[in-house]
Design a protein around this motif. Structure first.
Motif, short mmCIF file in Angstrom:
data_model
loop_
_atom_site.label_atom_id
_atom_site.label_comp_id
_atom_site.label_asym_id
_atom_site.label_seq_id
_atom_site.Cartn_x
_atom_site.Cartn_y
_atom_site.Cartn_z
N VAL A 2 -60.61 -3.87 -20.95
CA VAL A 2 -60.70 -2.82 -19.95
C VAL A 2 -62.04 -2.11 -20.13
O VAL A 2 -62.48 -1.83 -21.24
CB VAL A 2 -59.54 -1.82 -20.11
N GLN A 3 -62.71 -1.84 -19.03
CA GLN A 3 -64.01 -1.18 -19.06
C GLN A 3 -63.88 0.32 -18.77
O GLN A 3 -62.91 0.76 -18.13
CB GLN A 3 -64.95 -1.82 -18.04
N ASP A 5 -65.50 2.28 -16.73
CA ASP A 5 -65.48 2.69 -15.32
C ASP A 5 -64.10 2.49 -14.70
O ASP A 5 -63.68 3.28 -13.84
CB ASP A 5 -66.55 1.97 -14.52
N GLU A 6 -63.37 1.46 -15.14
CA GLU A 6 -62.01 1.24 -14.63
C GLU A 6 -61.08 2.35 -15.08
O GLU A 6 -60.28 2.88 -14.29
CB GLU A 6 -61.49 -0.11 -15.13
N VAL A 7 -61.18 2.75 -16.34
CA VAL A 7 -60.32 3.82 -16.86
C VAL A 7 -60.68 5.14 -16.19
O VAL A 7 -59.79 5.94 -15.85
CB VAL A 7 -60.42 3.92 -18.38
N ARG A 9 -61.81 5.53 -13.19
CA ARG A 9 -61.24 5.51 -11.84
C ARG A 9 -59.76 5.88 -11.87
O ARG A 9 -59.28 6.63 -11.01
CB ARG A 9 -61.43 4.12 -11.20
N ASP A 10 -59.05 5.35 -12.85
CA ASP A 10 -57.63 5.67 -12.96
C ASP A 10 -57.42 7.12 -13.39
O ASP A 10 -56.46 7.78 -12.94
CB ASP A 10 -56.94 4.72 -13.95
N THR A 110 -69.73 9.21 -19.65
CA THR A 110 -70.62 8.14 -19.22
C THR A 110 -71.99 8.23 -19.88
O THR A 110 -72.74 7.25 -19.88
CB THR A 110 -70.79 8.15 -17.69
N LEU A 128 -63.98 5.28 -24.06
CA LEU A 128 -62.86 4.59 -23.45
C LEU A 128 -61.53 5.19 -23.94
O LEU A 128 -60.63 5.46 -23.14
CB LEU A 128 -62.92 3.10 -23.79
N THR A 132 -58.74 7.34 -21.79
CA THR A 132 -57.34 6.91 -21.79
C THR A 132 -56.44 8.05 -22.23
O THR A 132 -55.36 8.27 -21.65
CB THR A 132 -57.15 5.70 -22.72
N ARG A 164 -50.90 2.93 -13.30
CA ARG A 164 -51.68 3.70 -14.27
C ARG A 164 -50.89 4.02 -15.53
O ARG A 164 -51.47 4.35 -16.57
CB ARG A 164 -52.17 5.02 -13.65
N HIS A 167 -51.80 2.62 -19.09
CA HIS A 167 -52.69 3.30 -20.03
C HIS A 167 -51.90 4.14 -21.03
O HIS A 167 -52.23 4.19 -22.22
CB HIS A 167 -53.67 4.19 -19.28
#
Length: 269
Positions: A2-3, A5-7, A9-10, A110, A128, A132, A164, A167
């Protein structure tokens, strides 16, 4: 893998869902008591804002965070309650504050160089893991708020599980050892296997298939346990193995000292 940016977004989606719920409440509803003893709706949002600010500081200025941590932990058993109470304000003040804090946290996460970790309460975390953790906290405190309004259709919609939730399940699995340690017990040496059924018919699995300690059941129930929103006795989780059975009583996905949890049957009252 999992990257980030994906986390993120969630995290944004989970925060926006809660934002829509609370922004639709009447001002007087913000003082309504939630299932967390002593906490109103405003306390819940104030806590999320305070934790976002702490995470922003930890990622943007680790030395300043460590200095503040020393002040915060003078009374480790009450600082969370005190911080939430100190942040309570009318919704027209608290909502913009919370929104600005969420945006600042994303920028801080970021900006952390790849591979670096930042200090946190009792541990160090990658961006990350930090993101989460923020999903986990937002989901758990959002659930407390939604359960405060059982007759509100928007609140009932908020309680429906989404993808989601994975996570939250993942961090719940990763913190199995922490649950024991936060209660003054050594983390088990033998591995765990967790198998969780979703409302969509999927199966989420964590850990080796041949692990001697096993926990299985609904994904929602597992997440309610690790965030201490329900007592194990009220959930349809099955534990096999001495350590797994013991873990049901110490599960804790969040950092810090052991939480008080919820009494068995509290959800029905």
């Amino acid at each position: 893998m999992v990257q980030l940016d994906e986390v993120l977004r969630d995290l944004h989606a989970e925060s926006e869902a809660l934002d829509r719920l609370v922004s639709g409440l009447a001002p007087e509803d913000w003082s309504r008591p939630t299932p967390a003893p002593g906490w109103s709706v405003a306390h819940q949002i104030a806590h999320l804002h305070w934790t976002d600010e702490a995470a922003t500081l930890a990622n943007a200025d680790p030395a300043a965070f460590i200095a503040r941590l020393g002040e915060t932990l003078v009374d480790p058993l009450t600082f969370v309650d005190r911080a939430a109470a100190a942040g309570v304000a009318p919704p027209d003040e608290l909502l913009p504050r919370w929104r600005a804090g969420r945006a600042a946290l994303v920028r801080a996460l970021t900006d952390v160089p790849p591979g670096e970790r930042r200090p946190w309460f009792g541990t160090a975390m990658s961006p990350l893991s930090s993101a989460t953790g923020r999903i986990m906290e937002t989901w758990a405190h959002g659930r407390d708020i939604a359960e405060t309004f059982p007759d509100d259709e928007r609140a009932r919609e908020h309680l429906r599980p989404t993808p989601r939730l994975r996570h939250v399940a993942h961090i719940g699995f990763r913190t199995i050892g922490h649950g024991f340690e936060s209660h003054g017990r050594p983390a088990p040496a033998a591995p765990f296997r967790v198998e969780l059924a979703t409302v969509d018919g999927d199966l989420w699995t964590f850990g080796p298939e041949d692990a001697p300690n096993r926990v299985a059941g609904p994904a929602l129930d597992f997440c309610l346990l690790v965030t201490q929103r329900r007592a194990a006795a009220d959930l349809a989780l099955r534990a096999t193995g001495d350590d797994a059975i013991a873990w049901l009583g110490v599960a804790q996905a969040f950092a810090g000292p052991p939480g008080a949890g919820r009494e068995p049957g509290a959800a029905a009252r």
